[in-house]
Design a protein around this motif. Structure first.
Motif, PDB file in Angstrom:
ATOM      1  N   GLY A  25       0.798  -1.219   0.000  1.00 49.46           N
ATOM      2  CA  GLY A  25       0.000   0.000   0.000  1.00 49.46           C
ATOM      3  C   GLY A  25       0.829   1.266   0.000  1.00 49.46           C
ATOM      4  O   GLY A  25       0.280   2.370  -0.066  1.00 49.46           O
ATOM      5  N   ASN A  26       2.144   1.134   0.066  1.00 51.18           N
ATOM      6  CA  ASN A  26       3.027   2.307  -0.009  1.00 51.18           C
ATOM      7  C   ASN A  26       3.179   2.734  -1.462  1.00 51.18           C
ATOM      8  O   ASN A  26       3.709   1.975  -2.280  1.00 51.18           O
ATOM      9  CB  ASN A  26       4.404   1.995   0.570  1.00 51.18           C
ATOM     10  CG  ASN A  26       4.379   1.844   2.070  1.00 51.18           C
ATOM     11  OD1 ASN A  26       4.222   0.733   2.583  1.00 51.18           O
ATOM     12  ND2 ASN A  26       4.516   2.946   2.783  1.00 51.18           N
ATOM     13  N   PRO A  27       2.717   3.932  -1.815  1.00 49.87           N
ATOM     14  CA  PRO A  27       2.843   4.387  -3.205  1.00 49.87           C
ATOM     15  C   PRO A  27       4.307   4.487  -3.609  1.00 49.87           C
ATOM     16  O   PRO A  27       5.197   4.606  -2.759  1.00 49.87           O
ATOM     17  CB  PRO A  27       2.184   5.774  -3.192  1.00 49.87           C
ATOM     18  CG  PRO A  27       1.345   5.790  -1.956  1.00 49.87           C
ATOM     19  CD  PRO A  27       2.066   4.941  -0.963  1.00 49.87           C
ATOM     20  N   HIS A  28       4.546   4.468  -4.923  1.00 49.10           N
ATOM     21  CA  HIS A  28       5.928   4.523  -5.366  1.00 49.10           C
ATOM     22  C   HIS A  28       6.135   5.495  -6.519  1.00 49.10           C
ATOM     23  O   HIS A  28       5.208   5.831  -7.260  1.00 49.10           O
ATOM     24  CB  HIS A  28       6.407   3.127  -5.786  1.00 49.10           C
ATOM     25  CG  HIS A  28       5.855   2.654  -7.106  1.00 49.10           C
ATOM     26  ND1 HIS A  28       6.606   2.598  -8.256  1.00 49.10           N
ATOM     27  CD2 HIS A  28       4.616   2.230  -7.455  1.00 49.10           C
ATOM     28  CE1 HIS A  28       5.867   2.153  -9.254  1.00 49.10           C
ATOM     29  NE2 HIS A  28       4.656   1.913  -8.794  1.00 49.10           N
ATOM     30  N   MET A  29       7.363   5.977  -6.615  1.00 46.10           N
ATOM     31  CA  MET A  29       7.844   6.747  -7.748  1.00 46.10           C
ATOM     32  C   MET A  29       9.150   6.118  -8.203  1.00 46.10           C
ATOM     33  O   MET A  29       9.814   5.420  -7.432  1.00 46.10           O
ATOM     34  CB  MET A  29       8.095   8.209  -7.360  1.00 46.10           C
ATOM     35  CG  MET A  29       6.869   8.967  -6.872  1.00 46.10           C
ATOM     36  SD  MET A  29       7.298  10.708  -6.562  1.00 46.10           S
ATOM     37  CE  MET A  29       5.764  11.303  -5.843  1.00 46.10           C
ATOM     38  N   VAL A  30       9.505   6.369  -9.448  1.00 47.58           N
ATOM     39  CA  VAL A  30      10.771   5.861  -9.975  1.00 47.58           C
ATOM     40  C   VAL A  30      11.760   7.025 -10.047  1.00 47.58           C
ATOM     41  O   VAL A  30      11.475   8.052 -10.666  1.00 47.58           O
ATOM     42  CB  VAL A  30      10.590   5.234 -11.368  1.00 47.58           C
ATOM     43  CG1 VAL A  30      11.931   4.682 -11.875  1.00 47.58           C
ATOM     44  CG2 VAL A  30       9.550   4.124 -11.329  1.00 47.58           C
TER      45      VAL A  30
ATOM     46  N   PRO B  41       8.398  -3.587   2.935  1.00 46.07           N
ATOM     47  CA  PRO B  41       7.879  -4.168   4.179  1.00 46.07           C
ATOM     48  C   PRO B  41       8.301  -3.380   5.412  1.00 46.07           C
ATOM     49  O   PRO B  41       7.516  -3.208   6.351  1.00 46.07           O
ATOM     50  CB  PRO B  41       8.470  -5.579   4.191  1.00 46.07           C
ATOM     51  CG  PRO B  41       8.714  -5.891   2.748  1.00 46.07           C
ATOM     52  CD  PRO B  41       9.148  -4.584   2.149  1.00 46.07           C
ATOM     53  N   MET B  42       9.547  -2.893   5.422  1.00 46.47           N
ATOM     54  CA  MET B  42      10.015  -2.126   6.574  1.00 46.47           C
ATOM     55  C   MET B  42       9.254  -0.816   6.700  1.00 46.47           C
ATOM     56  O   MET B  42       8.841  -0.417   7.801  1.00 46.47           O
ATOM     57  CB  MET B  42      11.516  -1.852   6.441  1.00 46.47           C
ATOM     58  CG  MET B  42      12.099  -1.062   7.593  1.00 46.47           C
ATOM     59  SD  MET B  42      13.901  -1.121   7.640  1.00 46.47           S
ATOM     60  CE  MET B  42      14.186  -2.802   8.185  1.00 46.47           C
ATOM     61  N   ALA B  43       9.047  -0.143   5.574  1.00 46.31           N
ATOM     62  CA  ALA B  43       8.302   1.115   5.596  1.00 46.31           C
ATOM     63  C   ALA B  43       6.854   0.879   6.004  1.00 46.31           C
ATOM     64  O   ALA B  43       6.269   1.669   6.751  1.00 46.31           O
ATOM     65  CB  ALA B  43       8.368   1.783   4.227  1.00 46.31           C
ATOM     66  N   ALA B  44       6.273  -0.212   5.517  1.00 45.12           N
ATOM     67  CA  ALA B  44       4.887  -0.535   5.872  1.00 45.12           C
ATOM     68  C   ALA B  44       4.762  -0.782   7.370  1.00 45.12           C
ATOM     69  O   ALA B  44       3.800  -0.331   8.012  1.00 45.12           O
ATOM     70  CB  ALA B  44       4.423  -1.766   5.089  1.00 45.12           C
ATOM     71  N   MET B  45       5.734  -1.486   7.945  1.00 44.57           N
ATOM     72  CA  MET B  45       5.728  -1.734   9.387  1.00 44.57           C
ATOM     73  C   MET B  45       5.749  -0.413  10.155  1.00 44.57           C
ATOM     74  O   MET B  45       4.977  -0.213  11.106  1.00 44.57           O
ATOM     75  CB  MET B  45       6.937  -2.587   9.773  1.00 44.57           C
ATOM     76  CG  MET B  45       7.076  -2.814  11.273  1.00 44.57           C
ATOM     77  SD  MET B  45       8.621  -3.668  11.710  1.00 44.57           S
ATOM     78  CE  MET B  45       9.832  -2.372  11.389  1.00 44.57           C
ATOM     79  N   SER B  46       6.629   0.501   9.738  1.00 43.55           N
ATOM     80  CA  SER B  46       6.724   1.800  10.402  1.00 43.55           C
ATOM     81  C   SER B  46       5.430   2.583  10.264  1.00 43.55           C
ATOM     82  O   SER B  46       4.969   3.212  11.219  1.00 43.55           O
ATOM     83  CB  SER B  46       7.890   2.605   9.820  1.00 43.55           C
ATOM     84  OG  SER B  46       9.111   1.964  10.049  1.00 43.55           O
ATOM     85  N   ASP B  47       4.844   2.558   9.064  1.00 39.44           N
ATOM     86  CA  ASP B  47       3.596   3.280   8.838  1.00 39.44           C
ATOM     87  C   ASP B  47       2.473   2.753   9.725  1.00 39.44           C
ATOM     88  O   ASP B  47       1.657   3.517  10.241  1.00 39.44           O
ATOM     89  CB  ASP B  47       3.180   3.178   7.368  1.00 39.44           C
ATOM     90  CG  ASP B  47       3.916   4.168   6.476  1.00 39.44           C
ATOM     91  OD1 ASP B  47       4.408   5.183   6.995  1.00 39.44           O
ATOM     92  OD2 ASP B  47       3.998   3.923   5.261  1.00 39.44           O
TER      93      ASP B  47
ATOM     94  N   ASN C  94      -4.504  -0.873   6.777  1.00 43.37           N
ATOM     95  CA  ASN C  94      -5.766  -1.391   6.259  1.00 43.37           C
ATOM     96  C   ASN C  94      -5.567  -2.624   5.391  1.00 43.37           C
ATOM     97  O   ASN C  94      -6.544  -3.263   4.978  1.00 43.37           O
ATOM     98  CB  ASN C  94      -6.492  -0.316   5.443  1.00 43.37           C
ATOM     99  CG  ASN C  94      -6.873   0.879   6.275  1.00 43.37           C
ATOM    100  OD1 ASN C  94      -7.199   0.752   7.456  1.00 43.37           O
ATOM    101  ND2 ASN C  94      -6.852   2.075   5.678  1.00 43.37           N
ATOM    102  N   LEU C  95      -4.311  -2.952   5.083  1.00 42.81           N
ATOM    103  CA  LEU C  95      -4.023  -4.075   4.185  1.00 42.81           C
ATOM    104  C   LEU C  95      -3.304  -5.239   4.852  1.00 42.81           C
ATOM    105  O   LEU C  95      -3.497  -6.397   4.472  1.00 42.81           O
ATOM    106  CB  LEU C  95      -3.147  -3.588   3.011  1.00 42.81           C
ATOM    107  CG  LEU C  95      -3.733  -2.543   2.070  1.00 42.81           C
ATOM    108  CD1 LEU C  95      -2.670  -2.135   1.054  1.00 42.81           C
ATOM    109  CD2 LEU C  95      -4.959  -3.074   1.366  1.00 42.81           C
ATOM    110  N   LEU C  96      -2.471  -4.932   5.853  1.00 46.29           N
ATOM    111  CA  LEU C  96      -1.533  -5.946   6.350  1.00 46.29           C
ATOM    112  C   LEU C  96      -1.784  -6.374   7.787  1.00 46.29           C
ATOM    113  O   LEU C  96      -0.992  -7.139   8.329  1.00 46.29           O
ATOM    114  CB  LEU C  96      -0.099  -5.411   6.208  1.00 46.29           C
ATOM    115  CG  LEU C  96       0.313  -4.939   4.804  1.00 46.29           C
ATOM    116  CD1 LEU C  96       1.742  -4.415   4.820  1.00 46.29           C
ATOM    117  CD2 LEU C  96       0.155  -6.054   3.791  1.00 46.29           C
ATOM    118  N   VAL C  97      -2.836  -5.857   8.422  1.00 38.47           N
ATOM    119  CA  VAL C  97      -3.115  -6.293   9.793  1.00 38.47           C
ATOM    120  C   VAL C  97      -4.539  -6.820   9.888  1.00 38.47           C
ATOM    121  O   VAL C  97      -5.350  -6.613   8.980  1.00 38.47           O
ATOM    122  CB  VAL C  97      -2.923  -5.138  10.807  1.00 38.47           C
ATOM    123  CG1 VAL C  97      -1.469  -4.706  10.834  1.00 38.47           C
ATOM    124  CG2 VAL C  97      -3.818  -3.956  10.489  1.00 38.47           C
TER     125      VAL C  97
END
Length: 310
Positions: free
Chosen positions: A69-74, A280-286, A307-310
């Motif tokens: 669920g973390n948006p991304h840019m290149v 995954p690390m950023a998602a955990m922090s978020d 809302n996605l991983l718990v």
């Protein structure tokens, strides 16, 4: 955790939202491709590269973003006008994500700004960056382009203190005739992404974390950094890397959490190949930050990791 008293801006860059209060939106993550000595690059000057390998790592980041669920840019890095043109064409072909245009050369960045405007991709482009070394030619090129998103870099070569960096943004710190935020306005930049500038460990790296909070409190613009540059420039860690490369990678990737805990909204996390570890690390922090501010009337929205991983 905490909630800022001032309203926190949320910008929308080609569908990717950046900013807000801590815990409100997931951290936006940008991996770098075609960087110096990137193994997939065959000729950095001409912009020749292994297309299959490049598409594979872009897809890796995209899949990681979809899962967490973390948006991304290149984050595109080029060394010549020819190379960055090829890289932009490729990324636009294989991904719908926003992208940062970056180079150590101002004329390359200026060329990229003109090019994305000509081909109708300016809405997806983030200029990286407006900084103390920007030239009049570069300012003119950016102002003439259709780009309305840019990183504003708080680096001050003469004074790396918090005040020195903040002054660079606000009034030019006595080195420029006006502050970088004012220059951004004159260039038509609407979506301002403040980067406090990461310096090496032992040379003020921690000031960037404090400035992230200070800048958001003062101006409310989205703020973030390439914090992995601090451990990657750490001499002690470089020596440890020779003994055990895993130690280096843990510190490099783990630095992501520090910027998030200091209210960072976006992170340029380095080599795009690290996506499978960083997301995954950023998602955990978020998730933890969102839980920490749950009683401060801050509600995570949309595809947030909580809302996605718990």
């Amino acid at each position: 955790m905490f909630k800022f008293q001032n309203e926190q801006e949320i910008v929308n860059i080609a569908g990717v939202k950046v900013g807000g209060q801590p815990g409100e939106l997931p951290t936006v993550l940008a991996g770098t491709i075609f960087y110096n000595k990137h193994g997939i690059v065959e000729d950095a000057a001409k912009g020749l590269f292994d297309r299959a390998a490049a598409e594979k790592v872009v897809n890796l980041q995209e899949a990681s973003s979809e899962e967490t669920g973390n948006p991304h840019m290149v984050h595109i890095y080029g060394t010549t006008p020819e190379s960055i043109t090829r890289y932009i064409d490729f990324i636009a072909e294989v991904s719908d994500a926003p992208f940062l245009i970056d180079s150590s050369e101002g004329n390359v960045r200026a060329h990229a700004a003109k090019y994305v405007s000509e081909i109708g991709l300016a809405d997806r482009a983030v200029y990286n960056s407006i900084n103390m070394s920007i030239t009049e030619a570069e300012i003119e090129a950016l102002a003439s382009s259709d780009i309305d998103s840019s990183v504003i870099l708080g680096f001050n070569a003469m004074d790396s203190s918090l005040k020195g960096r903040m002054d660079m943004l606000e009034n030019g710190a006595g080195l420029l005739e006006e502050g970088l935020l004012s220059i951004a306005d004159s260039c038509g930049i609407v979506n301002k992404l403040i980067d406090p500038s990461i310096t090496p460990m032992g040379n003020g790296a921690g000031v960037a974390l404090r400035m992230t909070i200070t800048a958001k409190a003062k101006w409310g613009h989205p703020t973030g950094s390439g914090i992995h540059n601090a451990p990657s420039a750490w001499n002690w860690l470089q020596r440890k890397k020779e003994e055990d490369p895993i130690v280096y990678r843990v510190c490099d990737i783990g630095s992501t959490c520090l910027q998030q805990a200091a209210a960072g909204d976006f992170i340029l996390y380095g080599p795009i190949e690290y996506a499978k570890y960083v997301f995954p690390m950023a998602a955990m922090s978020d998730i933890m930050i969102a839980e920490a501010v749950a009683d401060l009337d801050i509600e995570p929205s949309g595809r947030h990791p909580i809302n996605l991983l718990v």
